[in-house]
Write an enzyme that holds these catalytic residues in place. Sequence first.
Site, PDB file in Angstrom:
ATOM      1  N   PRO A  34     -15.300  49.250  17.506  1.00 43.16           N
ATOM      2  CA  PRO A  34     -16.028  49.933  18.579  1.00 43.16           C
ATOM      3  C   PRO A  34     -15.192  50.242  19.806  1.00 43.16           C
ATOM      4  O   PRO A  34     -14.313  49.491  20.193  1.00 43.16           O
ATOM      5  CB  PRO A  34     -17.143  48.943  18.934  1.00 43.16           C
ATOM      6  CG  PRO A  34     -16.705  47.642  18.403  1.00 43.16           C
ATOM      7  CD  PRO A  34     -15.843  47.926  17.201  1.00 43.16           C
ATOM      8  N   ASN A  35     -15.520  51.396  20.395  1.00 43.35           N
ATOM      9  CA  ASN A  35     -14.957  51.923  21.641  1.00 43.35           C
ATOM     10  C   ASN A  35     -13.545  52.472  21.491  1.00 43.35           C
ATOM     11  O   ASN A  35     -13.020  53.089  22.430  1.00 43.35           O
ATOM     12  CB  ASN A  35     -14.984  50.856  22.756  1.00 43.35           C
ATOM     13  CG  ASN A  35     -16.394  50.397  23.060  1.00 43.35           C
ATOM     14  OD1 ASN A  35     -17.240  51.202  23.400  1.00 43.35           O
ATOM     15  ND2 ASN A  35     -16.662  49.104  22.887  1.00 43.35           N
ATOM     16  N   ARG A  83     -10.128  55.122  27.921  1.00 41.15           N
ATOM     17  CA  ARG A  83     -10.773  53.820  28.126  1.00 41.15           C
ATOM     18  C   ARG A  83      -9.784  52.839  28.736  1.00 41.15           C
ATOM     19  O   ARG A  83      -8.772  52.497  28.116  1.00 41.15           O
ATOM     20  CB  ARG A  83     -11.271  53.294  26.783  1.00 41.15           C
ATOM     21  CG  ARG A  83     -11.791  51.884  26.844  1.00 41.15           C
ATOM     22  CD  ARG A  83     -11.848  51.264  25.484  1.00 41.15           C
ATOM     23  NE  ARG A  83     -12.312  49.885  25.580  1.00 41.15           N
ATOM     24  CZ  ARG A  83     -12.188  49.016  24.586  1.00 41.15           C
ATOM     25  NH1 ARG A  83     -11.636  49.392  23.443  1.00 41.15           N
ATOM     26  NH2 ARG A  83     -12.623  47.784  24.731  1.00 41.15           N
ATOM     27  N   TYR A 114      -5.127  49.855  27.650  1.00 39.85           N
ATOM     28  CA  TYR A 114      -4.965  50.426  26.316  1.00 39.85           C
ATOM     29  C   TYR A 114      -4.059  51.654  26.258  1.00 39.85           C
ATOM     30  O   TYR A 114      -3.798  52.179  25.183  1.00 39.85           O
ATOM     31  CB  TYR A 114      -6.348  50.770  25.743  1.00 39.85           C
ATOM     32  CG  TYR A 114      -7.250  49.560  25.655  1.00 39.85           C
ATOM     33  CD1 TYR A 114      -8.331  49.403  26.523  1.00 39.85           C
ATOM     34  CD2 TYR A 114      -7.006  48.543  24.755  1.00 39.85           C
ATOM     35  CE1 TYR A 114      -9.153  48.281  26.465  1.00 39.85           C
ATOM     36  CE2 TYR A 114      -7.810  47.418  24.685  1.00 39.85           C
ATOM     37  CZ  TYR A 114      -8.883  47.292  25.547  1.00 39.85           C
ATOM     38  OH  TYR A 114      -9.682  46.185  25.482  1.00 39.85           O
ATOM     39  N   ASN A 160      -8.158  46.828  13.452  1.00 42.14           N
ATOM     40  CA  ASN A 160      -8.391  46.478  14.843  1.00 42.14           C
ATOM     41  C   ASN A 160      -9.898  46.401  15.005  1.00 42.14           C
ATOM     42  O   ASN A 160     -10.547  47.417  15.263  1.00 42.14           O
ATOM     43  CB  ASN A 160      -7.795  47.519  15.793  1.00 42.14           C
ATOM     44  CG  ASN A 160      -8.001  47.111  17.242  1.00 42.14           C
ATOM     45  OD1 ASN A 160      -8.821  46.234  17.550  1.00 42.14           O
ATOM     46  ND2 ASN A 160      -7.266  47.745  18.146  1.00 42.14           N
ATOM     47  N   ALA A 177     -14.146  44.537  19.634  1.00 42.90           N
ATOM     48  CA  ALA A 177     -15.016  43.431  20.057  1.00 42.90           C
ATOM     49  C   ALA A 177     -15.593  42.639  18.887  1.00 42.90           C
ATOM     50  O   ALA A 177     -15.887  41.445  19.026  1.00 42.90           O
ATOM     51  CB  ALA A 177     -16.147  43.977  20.921  1.00 42.90           C
ATOM     52  N   GLU A 194      -4.296  41.837  11.280  1.00 39.09           N
ATOM     53  CA  GLU A 194      -5.225  41.964  12.409  1.00 39.09           C
ATOM     54  C   GLU A 194      -4.423  42.527  13.573  1.00 39.09           C
ATOM     55  O   GLU A 194      -3.394  41.935  13.950  1.00 39.09           O
ATOM     56  CB  GLU A 194      -5.802  40.604  12.779  1.00 39.09           C
ATOM     57  CG  GLU A 194      -6.685  40.595  14.003  1.00 39.09           C
ATOM     58  CD  GLU A 194      -7.085  39.190  14.442  1.00 39.09           C
ATOM     59  OE1 GLU A 194      -6.896  38.230  13.659  1.00 39.09           O
ATOM     60  OE2 GLU A 194      -7.594  39.053  15.570  1.00 39.09           O
ATOM     61  N   HIS A 214      -4.215  44.208  17.522  1.00 43.91           N
ATOM     62  CA  HIS A 214      -4.825  44.471  18.834  1.00 43.91           C
ATOM     63  C   HIS A 214      -3.804  45.194  19.712  1.00 43.91           C
ATOM     64  O   HIS A 214      -2.630  44.794  19.770  1.00 43.91           O
ATOM     65  CB  HIS A 214      -5.235  43.169  19.517  1.00 43.91           C
ATOM     66  CG  HIS A 214      -6.237  42.371  18.732  1.00 43.91           C
ATOM     67  ND1 HIS A 214      -7.544  42.743  18.600  1.00 43.91           N
ATOM     68  CD2 HIS A 214      -6.086  41.246  17.990  1.00 43.91           C
ATOM     69  CE1 HIS A 214      -8.175  41.870  17.839  1.00 43.91           C
ATOM     70  NE2 HIS A 214      -7.314  40.958  17.440  1.00 43.91           N
ATOM     71  N   SER A 261      -3.804  45.307  22.980  1.00 41.19           N
ATOM     72  CA  SER A 261      -3.461  44.402  24.094  1.00 41.19           C
ATOM     73  C   SER A 261      -3.157  43.008  23.566  1.00 41.19           C
ATOM     74  O   SER A 261      -3.498  42.666  22.434  1.00 41.19           O
ATOM     75  CB  SER A 261      -4.649  44.333  25.071  1.00 41.19           C
ATOM     76  OG  SER A 261      -5.771  43.739  24.411  1.00 41.19           O
ATOM     77  N   ARG A 264      -5.686  37.608  28.025  1.00 45.79           N
ATOM     78  CA  ARG A 264      -6.825  38.215  28.710  1.00 45.79           C
ATOM     79  C   ARG A 264      -7.929  37.188  28.941  1.00 45.79           C
ATOM     80  O   ARG A 264      -7.719  35.990  28.763  1.00 45.79           O
ATOM     81  CB  ARG A 264      -7.316  39.434  27.905  1.00 45.79           C
ATOM     82  CG  ARG A 264      -6.235  40.525  27.823  1.00 45.79           C
ATOM     83  CD  ARG A 264      -6.713  41.739  27.078  1.00 45.79           C
ATOM     84  NE  ARG A 264      -7.906  42.307  27.718  1.00 45.79           N
ATOM     85  CZ  ARG A 264      -8.649  43.246  27.111  1.00 45.79           C
ATOM     86  NH1 ARG A 264      -8.344  43.680  25.889  1.00 45.79           N
ATOM     87  NH2 ARG A 264      -9.700  43.742  27.725  1.00 45.79           N
TER      88      ARG A 264
HETATM   89  C1  DHK Z   1      -9.667  46.279  21.604  1.00 41.29           C
HETATM   90  C2  DHK Z   1     -10.913  46.066  22.107  1.00 41.29           C
HETATM   91  O1  DHK Z   1     -11.832  47.021  22.101  1.00 41.29           O
HETATM   92  C3  DHK Z   1     -11.275  44.790  22.733  1.00 41.29           C
HETATM   93  O2  DHK Z   1     -12.638  44.419  22.473  1.00 41.29           O
HETATM   94  C4  DHK Z   1     -10.367  43.682  22.284  1.00 41.29           C
HETATM   95  C5  DHK Z   1      -8.691  45.205  21.438  1.00 41.29           C
HETATM   96  C6  DHK Z   1      -8.919  44.094  22.397  1.00 41.29           C
HETATM   97  C7  DHK Z   1      -7.266  45.731  21.511  1.00 41.29           C
HETATM   98  O3  DHK Z   1      -6.468  45.239  22.339  1.00 41.29           O
HETATM   99  O4  DHK Z   1      -6.981  46.621  20.695  1.00 41.29           O
HETATM  100  O5  DHK Z   1     -10.586  42.586  23.002  1.00 41.29           O
END
Ligand code: DHK
Length: 149
Positions: A13-14, A21, A26, A75, A78, A99, A101, A103, A108
């Site tokens: 998501p997102n 964002r 990011y 990835n 959340a 896995e 990410h 960030s 964090r």
């Molecule tokens: C991406 C997200 O949307 C967050 O919910 C994670 C992750 C971090 C990223 O760093 O790709 O906490």
Amino acid sequence: MNELKPIYILNGPNLNRLGRREPEIYGHDTLADVEAWCRQAAGERPVVFHQTNSEEKLIDLVHAAIDEAAGLIINPAAFTFTSLALLDALKMFKGPIIEFHISNVHRREPIYHRSYVSMTATTVMAGLGAKGYPLAVRALELLIAENKR
Ligand code: DHK
């Protein structure tokens, strides 16, 4: 005819808003940029690349990967920290799982420190930024070659 099994690259998501964002976290690159970098890094190997804001759809995509993928980069965003259902689906995947990410989640807020996905992932990559995705593709090729799970 390409005999290579595909790799799946799944985004939660997102991440469809990557580039718009929280760019201070990011970055400004978009998910379309990421997809292009991954396909280039994969060379001859087919890439199945998806993003979804739906936990159900993400799990359905993991099920598809179970049936046809050589390896998986995910990835979960959340859902990393909330979804036992996603963990249960990933446990069924027989190939290597990275896995990923963008960030460094460990630097964090504490809510991002406990990953369910890490309980079954072969390895975790975090903090390299969006440009880390093609590195994850190359790392996955090594894991596939070593038949690592
Ligand atoms: C991406 C997200 O949307 C967050 O919910 C994670 C992750 C971090 C990223 O760093 O790709 O906490």
